[in-house]
Design an enzyme around this catalytic site. Sequence first.
Site, PDB file in Angstrom:
ATOM      1  N   ASP A 532      93.011  77.626  40.170  1.00  0.00           N
ATOM      2  CA  ASP A 532      92.782  76.658  39.248  1.00  0.00           C
ATOM      3  C   ASP A 532      93.338  76.164  39.002  1.00  0.00           C
ATOM      4  OD1 ASP A 532      95.421  78.097  38.273  1.00  0.00           O
ATOM      5  OD2 ASP A 532      95.398  79.664  39.376  1.00  0.00           O
ATOM      6  N   GLU A 612      84.151  66.101  72.962  1.00  0.00           N
ATOM      7  CA  GLU A 612      84.654  66.539  71.625  1.00  0.00           C
ATOM      8  C   GLU A 612      85.846  65.658  71.085  1.00  0.00           C
ATOM      9  OE1 GLU A 612      83.152  71.205  71.579  1.00  0.00           O
ATOM     10  OE2 GLU A 612      84.714  70.528  73.079  1.00  0.00           O
TER      11      GLU A 612
END
Length: 727
Positions: A532, A612
């Site tokens: 928030d 990777e």
Amino acid sequence: MSIVFTEKDKTFTLHTKDTTYQMKVDEYGYLLHLYYGRKTNGCMDYLLHYADRGFSGNPYDVGMDRTYSLDALPQELPFQGSGDYRSLAIVIRHTDGSYESDFRYKDYQILDGKYQIPGLPAVYGTQEEAQTLKVILEDPVSKVQITLLYGVLPEQNIITRSAVIQNLGDGKIYLEKAQAACLDWLSGDYDLLSFHGRHAMERNYQRMEIKHTAQIIGSRRGTSSHQYNPMMILAEHETNEDAGSCYAMSFMYSGNFKGEAAKDQFGQTRVLLGLSDELFSYPLEPKESFYVPEVILTYSSMGLARLSQNLHQCLRRHVCRGKYRDGIRPVLLNSWEASYFEFNGESIYQLAKQAADLGVEMLVMDDGWFGKRDDDNSGLGDWFVNEEKLGESLGSLIERIRGLGLKFGIWIEPECINEDSQLYREHPDWILSVPGRNPVRARNQLVLDFSRKEVVDYIFEKICAVLDQGKIKYIKWDMNRSLSDCFSRQTVDQGRVSHDYVLGLYDFLERICQRYPDVLLEGCSGGGGRFDAGMLYYTPQIWCSDNTDAIDRLQIQYGTSFGYPASAVGSHVSAVPNHQTGRVTPLRTRAVVAMSGTFGYELNLGSLMDFEKEQIKEQIREYKQYAGLILDGLYYRLTNPNKELVGAWEFVSEDGSEVLLSAVMQEIHGNMPVTYVRMKGLSSGCLYQEMDTKKVYASDALMEVGVPLPEQMGEYRAYQMYFRRVE
Ligand code: GLA
């Protein structure tokens, strides 16, 4: 001048660059809302309509005039006692037990700069950037005064609302409801856009027509919650991303809240947002004041993209603070999904070493380093380093990691406690619980009573003692349960506890910000359970979700983007099969999704193949190239991933010269039709070059028809294209 008081018709008009907000003190001293929308001039009181309405009462002093009723008129801050039977913003229980008030206009003040609120987060702005309007209302009988606070940030198209309630009478009163923002519309049909969810699947988008049924969102969990976000949008039915009127209301608060939207008996829409009135009854002794937490408002006549951008810019430039407000955040590796509770100093060091080789800039040691903490059943509250587990001191581990050229970050959860902890054995009465009753457990932990200063002070001191053991550059502040048993042994007024808890939390966070100004704080509550605008005042980024699955994240980050900037969104690449869903997605896709936030990794690098690792090196290089654009650019949602095959979004530099387009295919089928992604926000009449293929495109065609995504076999393919305007 962005705030104007016109004596003749007693109107207050607030102007931003593109919007106008107007209210009026009427002949009886009531403060009526007149207008909020696209920029306009003049007095809008012609919009008010007076009629004799059955069962809508009339204030006593209007005499025999039955056409004047506050049950039908639009108001700035509707209160109990005025004869308004709709949902209200203010309810006060007076000394005599009555709930009736009568707030009338008394005075006003216009100031340069944005007001601040003691102990609470608030939008900030300098004297050049912002103005403040104070409108003072008073109830002549109880002598309670409410000062309505309006902050205007013209450049950002932002208006904020808060209020101070002062008890100037001589008895104790109780605030039973205190909300800062009410918007009343006299006409029109609107949809409410709200964002609901659950742990590991936050901020799902919902759009519903507002009718004669109250739509209520909120939290009684003590945190703003995974279940509803304290941000709501109102949009006309036809409003879409690119056109139409819409309003946003974002609550700068991290505890219980309530948002309500409904049409009244005359088809007028009222929307309220602010503190929840449930579990709330806040005492005010004579001369005491209560600061009502702030709500941020913005309006766009140009659709939802612009509305979100207004909020993004406000949060980035006028809410977030500190060194990292504008700074590029370090690419981090978090130990949680890499090893959970199973680590020691050496394994963390080895993880850091591998991370350093790939270009990662910071190692974050997550949960498990303190007290007796080998799983989530014990140790919370014991904020001392478990040197036996680490096999070394924290200081030595930090130094070793710094020796690799990496910064060091750490996880904490100051608000909670396990019963199996030294702290609990010493202070069993420090928790929120009702004497004589067993409290509700969650994740096998209880909540400390942060409404008590001594508890906050104690934990603060212990945490600082840890943070001072080495050069810590990042703190992840977690909170892994909802509050329950909101009873404090310190007060008789239990209706204040959940709010005082939030004030205690903010006090702690503020002290951390002051004491460690160079430290990057990341908020977290089981992922995005306290995502928030209030938290963003202290922590410029928040771990968006415990769900790191790239495909689920498309939806979570889509919903989040309506109210919050990418710079606030904590986002990491994790392992496959994903630990929350079991889904397998390409490493490229995980990176493209994580790059739309504060980028990092959260996996065991030791289990990666060499190719990777090469990919990760490349991803980090790529992120650093785009980070400025991602953290500060204008954000455009290009598709709705809940409804469309492709999830696509875009960052555009403010001057339109640079664009980063990201897209993820959510499905693959035989003989696939081509997917075109229509771009947004480009400078019209220009050419843009895609920097990988060097192909040049006409901007208007990119916006009209779109760019075709290359056809690739395989599930969940992601594409990222970087364009530059040809000058
Ligand atoms: C929460 C957080 C996770 C992790 C764990 C540790 O769930 O959201 O990221 O830190 O706690 O216990």
